[in-house]
Design a protein around this motif. Structure first.
Motif, PDB file in Angstrom:
ATOM      1  N   ARG A 177       1.022  -1.155  -0.147  1.00 25.52           N
ATOM      2  CA  ARG A 177      -0.084   0.151   0.180  1.00 25.52           C
ATOM      3  C   ARG A 177       0.738   1.226  -0.315  1.00 25.52           C
ATOM      4  NH1 ARG A 177      -2.337  -0.696   4.534  1.00 25.52           N
ATOM      5  NH2 ARG A 177      -4.533  -2.140   3.534  1.00 25.52           N
ATOM      6  N   ILE A 178       1.089   2.594  -1.259  1.00 22.47           N
ATOM      7  CA  ILE A 178       1.666   2.819  -1.083  1.00 22.47           C
ATOM      8  C   ILE A 178       0.482   4.373  -1.303  1.00 22.47           C
ATOM      9  CG2 ILE A 178       3.179   4.560  -2.906  1.00 22.47           C
ATOM     10  CD1 ILE A 178       4.240   2.204  -3.383  1.00 22.47           C
ATOM     11  N   THR A 179       0.909   5.216   0.466  1.00 25.16           N
ATOM     12  CA  THR A 179       0.467   6.708   0.183  1.00 25.16           C
ATOM     13  C   THR A 179       0.996   7.515  -0.606  1.00 25.16           C
ATOM     14  OG1 THR A 179      -0.665   6.036   2.386  1.00 25.16           O
ATOM     15  CG2 THR A 179      -1.070   8.553   1.775  1.00 25.16           C
ATOM     16  N   HIS A 180       0.692   8.818  -1.559  1.00 25.56           N
ATOM     17  CA  HIS A 180       1.408   9.859  -1.216  1.00 25.56           C
ATOM     18  C   HIS A 180       0.362  10.773  -0.863  1.00 25.56           C
ATOM     19  CE1 HIS A 180       1.999  12.991  -5.014  1.00 25.56           C
ATOM     20  NE2 HIS A 180       3.054  12.479  -4.474  1.00 25.56           N
ATOM     21  N   LEU A 181       2.100  11.260   0.242  1.00 26.31           N
ATOM     22  CA  LEU A 181       1.305  11.700   1.870  1.00 26.31           C
ATOM     23  C   LEU A 181       1.367  13.687   0.685  1.00 26.31           C
ATOM     24  CD1 LEU A 181       4.383  11.556   3.844  1.00 26.31           C
ATOM     25  CD2 LEU A 181       2.007  10.448   3.527  1.00 26.31           C
ATOM     26  N   PRO A 182       1.827  14.202  -0.829  1.00 28.35           N
ATOM     27  CA  PRO A 182       0.989  15.791  -1.012  1.00 28.35           C
ATOM     28  C   PRO A 182      -0.804  16.030  -1.135  1.00 28.35           C
ATOM     29  CG  PRO A 182       3.556  15.441  -1.682  1.00 28.35           C
ATOM     30  CD  PRO A 182       2.809  14.050  -1.027  1.00 28.35           C
ATOM     31  N   THR A 183      -0.831  13.890  -1.775  1.00 33.43           N
ATOM     32  CA  THR A 183      -1.915  14.913  -2.446  1.00 33.43           C
ATOM     33  C   THR A 183      -3.192  13.278  -2.206  1.00 33.43           C
ATOM     34  OG1 THR A 183      -1.186  12.395  -3.387  1.00 33.43           O
ATOM     35  CG2 THR A 183      -1.360  15.319  -4.959  1.00 33.43           C
ATOM     36  N   GLY A 184      -2.739  13.055  -1.349  1.00 33.66           N
ATOM     37  CA  GLY A 184      -3.618  11.460   0.168  1.00 33.66           C
ATOM     38  C   GLY A 184      -3.894  11.064  -0.608  1.00 33.66           C
ATOM     39  N   ILE A 185      -2.979  10.517  -2.390  1.00 39.11           N
ATOM     40  CA  ILE A 185      -3.891   9.204  -3.109  1.00 39.11           C
ATOM     41  C   ILE A 185      -3.081   7.841  -2.828  1.00 39.11           C
ATOM     42  CG2 ILE A 185      -3.556   8.241  -5.101  1.00 39.11           C
ATOM     43  CD1 ILE A 185      -3.851  11.309  -6.654  1.00 39.11           C
ATOM     44  N   VAL A 186      -3.741   6.989  -2.400  1.00 36.29           N
ATOM     45  CA  VAL A 186      -3.454   6.027  -1.762  1.00 36.29           C
ATOM     46  C   VAL A 186      -3.340   4.702  -2.691  1.00 36.29           C
ATOM     47  CG1 VAL A 186      -4.076   4.167   0.202  1.00 36.29           C
ATOM     48  CG2 VAL A 186      -4.422   6.526   0.327  1.00 36.29           C
ATOM     49  N   VAL A 187      -3.069   3.448  -3.399  1.00 36.06           N
ATOM     50  CA  VAL A 187      -3.180   2.483  -3.867  1.00 36.06           C
ATOM     51  C   VAL A 187      -2.540   1.517  -3.299  1.00 36.06           C
ATOM     52  CG1 VAL A 187      -2.562   4.428  -6.047  1.00 36.06           C
ATOM     53  CG2 VAL A 187      -0.582   3.144  -4.607  1.00 36.06           C
ATOM     54  N   GLU A 188      -2.677   0.476  -3.510  1.00 35.26           N
ATOM     55  CA  GLU A 188      -2.844  -1.336  -3.558  1.00 35.26           C
ATOM     56  C   GLU A 188      -2.523  -1.813  -4.299  1.00 35.26           C
ATOM     57  OE1 GLU A 188      -5.361  -2.485  -0.918  1.00 35.26           O
ATOM     58  OE2 GLU A 188      -5.661  -0.718   0.679  1.00 35.26           O
ATOM     59  N   CYS A 189      -1.691  -2.552  -3.962  1.00 39.95           N
ATOM     60  CA  CYS A 189      -1.369  -4.261  -5.146  1.00 39.95           C
ATOM     61  C   CYS A 189      -0.815  -5.172  -4.452  1.00 39.95           C
ATOM     62  CB  CYS A 189      -0.295  -3.491  -6.105  1.00 39.95           C
ATOM     63  SG  CYS A 189      -0.038  -5.129  -7.488  1.00 39.95           S
ATOM     64  N   GLN A 190      -2.108  -6.112  -4.787  1.00 37.29           N
ATOM     65  CA  GLN A 190      -1.609  -7.509  -3.746  1.00 37.29           C
ATOM     66  C   GLN A 190      -1.651  -8.614  -5.168  1.00 37.29           C
ATOM     67  OE1 GLN A 190      -5.313  -9.071  -2.157  1.00 37.29           O
ATOM     68  NE2 GLN A 190      -5.751  -6.398  -2.117  1.00 37.29           N
ATOM     69  N   ASP A 191      -1.519  -8.926  -6.038  1.00 38.48           N
ATOM     70  CA  ASP A 191      -1.858 -10.445  -6.904  1.00 38.48           C
ATOM     71  C   ASP A 191      -0.268 -10.563  -7.254  1.00 38.48           C
ATOM     72  OD1 ASP A 191      -0.619  -7.997  -8.361  1.00 38.48           O
ATOM     73  OD2 ASP A 191      -2.018  -8.862 -10.061  1.00 38.48           O
ATOM     74  N   GLU A 192       0.490 -10.536  -6.829  1.00 36.02           N
ATOM     75  CA  GLU A 192       1.939 -10.959  -6.997  1.00 36.02           C
ATOM     76  C   GLU A 192       1.875 -11.495  -5.718  1.00 36.02           C
ATOM     77  OE1 GLU A 192       3.288 -10.837  -9.617  1.00 36.02           O
ATOM     78  OE2 GLU A 192       2.524  -9.759 -11.662  1.00 36.02           O
ATOM     79  N   ARG A 193       3.015 -12.477  -5.717  1.00 35.58           N
ATOM     80  CA  ARG A 193       4.324 -13.041  -4.645  1.00 35.58           C
ATOM     81  C   ARG A 193       4.920 -12.242  -4.487  1.00 35.58           C
ATOM     82  NH1 ARG A 193       4.166 -19.736  -5.198  1.00 35.58           N
ATOM     83  NH2 ARG A 193       2.332 -20.351  -5.274  1.00 35.58           N
ATOM     84  N   SER A 194       5.872 -11.616  -4.877  1.00 34.08           N
ATOM     85  CA  SER A 194       6.723 -10.994  -4.834  1.00 34.08           C
ATOM     86  C   SER A 194       5.787  -9.508  -4.468  1.00 34.08           C
ATOM     87  CB  SER A 194       7.589 -10.647  -6.260  1.00 34.08           C
ATOM     88  OG  SER A 194       8.451  -9.368  -6.215  1.00 34.08           O
ATOM     89  N   GLN A 195       7.294  -9.216  -3.283  1.00 33.12           N
ATOM     90  CA  GLN A 195       6.438  -7.813  -2.798  1.00 33.12           C
ATOM     91  C   GLN A 195       7.584  -6.729  -4.020  1.00 33.12           C
ATOM     92  OE1 GLN A 195       9.117  -5.587   0.528  1.00 33.12           O
ATOM     93  NE2 GLN A 195       7.612  -7.142   1.696  1.00 33.12           N
ATOM     94  N   HIS A 196       8.403  -6.529  -4.487  1.00 30.41           N
ATOM     95  CA  HIS A 196       8.888  -6.115  -5.456  1.00 30.41           C
ATOM     96  C   HIS A 196       7.583  -6.125  -6.714  1.00 30.41           C
ATOM     97  CE1 HIS A 196      12.773  -5.858  -3.007  1.00 30.41           C
ATOM     98  NE2 HIS A 196      12.941  -7.160  -3.926  1.00 30.41           N
ATOM     99  N   LYS A 197       7.753  -6.718  -7.377  1.00 31.56           N
ATOM    100  CA  LYS A 197       6.413  -6.565  -8.078  1.00 31.56           C
ATOM    101  C   LYS A 197       5.151  -5.792  -8.385  1.00 31.56           C
ATOM    102  CE  LYS A 197       8.060 -10.723 -11.050  1.00 31.56           C
ATOM    103  NZ  LYS A 197       7.536 -11.987 -11.461  1.00 31.56           N
ATOM    104  N   ASN A 198       5.141  -6.349  -6.993  1.00 35.01           N
ATOM    105  CA  ASN A 198       3.996  -5.828  -5.853  1.00 35.01           C
ATOM    106  C   ASN A 198       4.178  -3.922  -6.134  1.00 35.01           C
ATOM    107  OD1 ASN A 198       1.939  -6.955  -6.224  1.00 35.01           O
ATOM    108  ND2 ASN A 198       2.461  -7.858  -3.817  1.00 35.01           N
ATOM    109  N   LYS A 199       5.087  -3.742  -5.644  1.00 33.38           N
ATOM    110  CA  LYS A 199       5.614  -2.074  -5.559  1.00 33.38           C
ATOM    111  C   LYS A 199       5.799  -1.630  -7.492  1.00 33.38           C
ATOM    112  CE  LYS A 199       8.579   0.488  -3.307  1.00 33.38           C
ATOM    113  NZ  LYS A 199      10.098   0.438  -2.125  1.00 33.38           N
TER     114      LYS A 199
END
Length: 347
Positions: free
Chosen positions: A241-263
């Motif tokens: 889960r990534i939060t862009h602090l200046p705008t408050g936009i939040v995105v998530e990704c959970q479909d890959e086994r690899s944390q790096h790929k999800n990021k």
């Protein structure tokens, strides 16, 4: 439009003739370039041929209107021909708009349950299936990036990615409020309930156009994936889960086994959202200045109503009502998408 189509038809025939030229056939690079151009023109030409045949059928049918015995039957046939011609013209407009588009993007698709509780979550699932079927028919790959399940089934929220170029061109006007009217399975008295979902279609922006993201502006959280995906996915903190602090936009990704790929996927989605946010800001400013735009396509706008008891679907922007809800739910969205593209791009 038809003068442009005649020019493309001439080019199409030129390429066909060049395939029989020995000098061209010996040049593998030229053959590859021509083959790609020919394949792109093929769909347009097939549709244009159908339109020309339809025109011929209309002319031939009109000649029989003077026969009093056949007149009623001919009038019915002509109505079918006119309807078919209209559909073909909408397709041709769409094909030309795609051809004139300088950049063809993939897209991110977000569907969120709004008003209606459990029924809204079930409707979100219906919409996701509809867009998945639409993608499958076109040979697009649709990836679910994240989802939050509803208590009674369906999705409170689902985010997917369609990376195929041109998917955004087709789906860009699907953003907005989608309302459903149907009898829920839990309704014992047979009463029709209304609920709604919001859909957002965001272009997937190429790296060269993406806004630079500073790491200091991000908060990155890891968590355990939910839903199907195998034992490993559900027992490790691979979801991002990534939060862009200046705008408050939040995105998530959970479909890959690899944390790096999800990021990586989450950062791609964030870049696209920041790009879309900036474009919307400019669009709003221009809209205030001109005050004559059709609309903003904002997610709060109700664009469509799906009435299941009457098998009716209404697009409020077009003023169009169709009685083929089952086909559209199964992914046959062209009858709504093509007229909308024509309205937005050609007026």
């Amino acid at each position: 439009m038809f003068s442009k189509l005649e020019m493309l038809k001439k080019r199409y025939k030129e390429i066909e003739i060049s395939f029989s030229n020995p000098d061209v056939m010996c040049d593998s690079k030229k053959i590859q370039i021509l083959s790609k151009e020919y394949a792109k023109l093929n769909k347009i030409m097939l549709c244009f041929q159908s339109w020309n045949q339809c025109q011929k059928d209309i002319v031939d049918a009109k000649k029989m209107l003077f026969d009093s015995e056949l007149r009623d039957s001919v009038v019915e046939i002509l109505e079918e021909f006119y309807e078919n011609r209209k559909i073909l013209e909408e397709k041709l407009c769409f094909f030309l708009s795609l051809r004139n588009s300088k950049v063809k993007y993939g897209c991110f698709l977000e569907i969120r349950a709004a008003s209606g509780g459990k029924e809204a979550a079930l409707f979100a699932n219906t919409l996701f299936r509809m867009y998945s079927r639409f993608s499958y028919i076109r040979g697009w790959k649709i990836e679910m990036l994240s989802n939050t399940c509803g208590e009674g089934g369906g999705y409170k929220e689902v985010v997917a990615r369609i990376s195929d170029k041109g998917s955004y061109d087709l789906l860009q006007f699907e953003s907005g409020g989608h309302r459903v009217q149907r009898i829920p399975d839990t309704e014992s008295q047979g009463r029709i309930h209304s609920s709604s979902c919001t859909v957002a279609v965001i272009p997937e922006i190429p790296c060269k156009l993406a806004k630079k993201i500073h790491l200091n502006d991000l908060r990155v959280d890891t968590f355990r994936s939910s839903g199907a995906g195998g034992q490993h996915v559900n027992t490790t903190d691979s979801a991002i889960r990534i939060t862009h602090l200046p705008t408050g936009i939040v995105v998530e990704c959970q479909d890959e086994r690899s944390q790096h790929k999800n990021k990586a996927k989450a950062l791609s989605m964030l870049s696209s959202k920041l790009y879309a946010k900036e474009k919307n800001r400019i669009k709003r400013e221009e809209s205030i200045k001109r005050k004559n735009l059709i609309g903003t396509g904002d997610r709060s706008d109700r664009i469509r109503t799906y009435n299941f008891p009457k098998k009716r679907i209404t697009d409020h922007r077009l003023g169009l009502t169709l009685y083929c809800l089952e086909k559209i739910i199964e992914g046959k969205l062209e009858t709504l998408i093509y007229p909308m593209i024509q309205k937005k791009k050609f007026g």
